[in-house]
Structures are given as C-alpha cells and as structure tokens.
Design a protein around this motif. Structure first.
Motif: not given
Length: 167
Positions: A84-90, A121-123, A129-131
């Motif tokens: 349901x959630x795919x969270x990419x580290x960058x 992930x940083x969202x 303030x990091x992408x």
C-alpha cells in the motif's frame, strides 16, 4: 484491513533494511503487528541474498532492534499490487521504481484514487529540507541515517494509523 509498507533503496543493505527494521519495531511497540506489515527491497542486484550492511546492523543492535533473517532482494512488479505504501529512500530510487511500474503497465496505479502511495522517505520529514536520505554505504554516517529513519518512521506510523482508522 491490513496495511503493507515497502521501503526501497539502491542495494537493500543500508537504508531500506534499516527503515524496515525500525518501522517493524515501532509497529510492534504500538501493538499493531497484526495490522501493519513491513518489508524492504532494492533497485540494484549487487547484494541479493546478503544481510544488512555491518553499519546498519551495528546501529540496529545499539538500539536493540532486530534485523534477524533480513536478506537483500529486488523490487519486483508484484510489489506494486502487494504493498500500500512504497517509500523510496531517495529520488533516484523513486525514478527507478516509477520506471519499473511503467514497464509493468502499472502507471495508472499511482494517483488512481486507490490506497496505493508512492513517495520519498524525506517527504515524511519536510522540516529537514533534504530531498534524499544520504546513502551511508558511501559516507559511513549510519548514525545520522538512523536518526532520520527513526523520526521518519514515527511520522509514517502516524499516517498509516490514520489511514487504517479511516477504513
């Protein structure tokens, strides 16, 4: 209803398994293991079948978080249906996952009104303030990455709990 979370990084030995282990620990602490499942995968195949990086294991051990049985694996097209959630580290991982999704004919899944969520992930930590979550494989700063992961997972857990409560 059960929520399934997949963390994605490049080799699936540093950032995404750290996030998997931390999130799993937080889910257990919240008593939600029966409602939330967590996994991780990579976009590159260099470390398939290997345990998390020594630096990741050291951080997890310091915080008494289990990494038992974790092995690197690749993101596969079935993951888009399973999680349901795919969270990419960058942002590079996000680009690669979107390409895989498009190649698998699943471009309509993102933003199609379903519960599926694909994001970096940083969202979860807009105040930073990091992408991207920096890759400690290259700079060795596993403790900084752990701090980001711990805080981001807390935010993700709140989001997932809220989504579960709405269903």
């Amino acid at each position: 209803m059960k929520a399934r979370i997949l963390f994605v990084c490049l080799g699936n030995i540093c950032r995404s398994p750290m996030a998997e282990a931390v999130m799993r620990h937080q889910v257990e602490q919240a008593g939600l293991s029966h409602r939330i499942e967590v996994d991780s995968a990579g976009t590159g195949d260099w470390h398939l079948g290997h345990p998390p990086h020594e630096g990741t294991r050291k951080q997890l051990d310091q915080h008494r978080i289990s990494h038992q049985g974790m092995k690197a694996r690749l993101v596969i097209s079935d993951d888009f249906e399973s999680f349901d959630y795919i969270v990419c580290m960058d942002t590079n991982n996000l680009r690669d996952v979107r390409k895989l999704l498009n190649d698998a004919g699943g471009a309509k899944r993102e933003g199609d009104g379903s519960q599926k969520q694909l994001f970096t992930f940083m969202e979860l930590l807009p105040d930073k303030a990091m992408a991207d979550v920096p890759d400690p494989y290259y700079d060795g700063n596993f403790s900084f990455v752990y701090e980001l992961v711990d805080n981001g997972c807390k935010e993700l857990l709140k989001r997932v709990q809220s989504d579960l409560d709405m269903n």
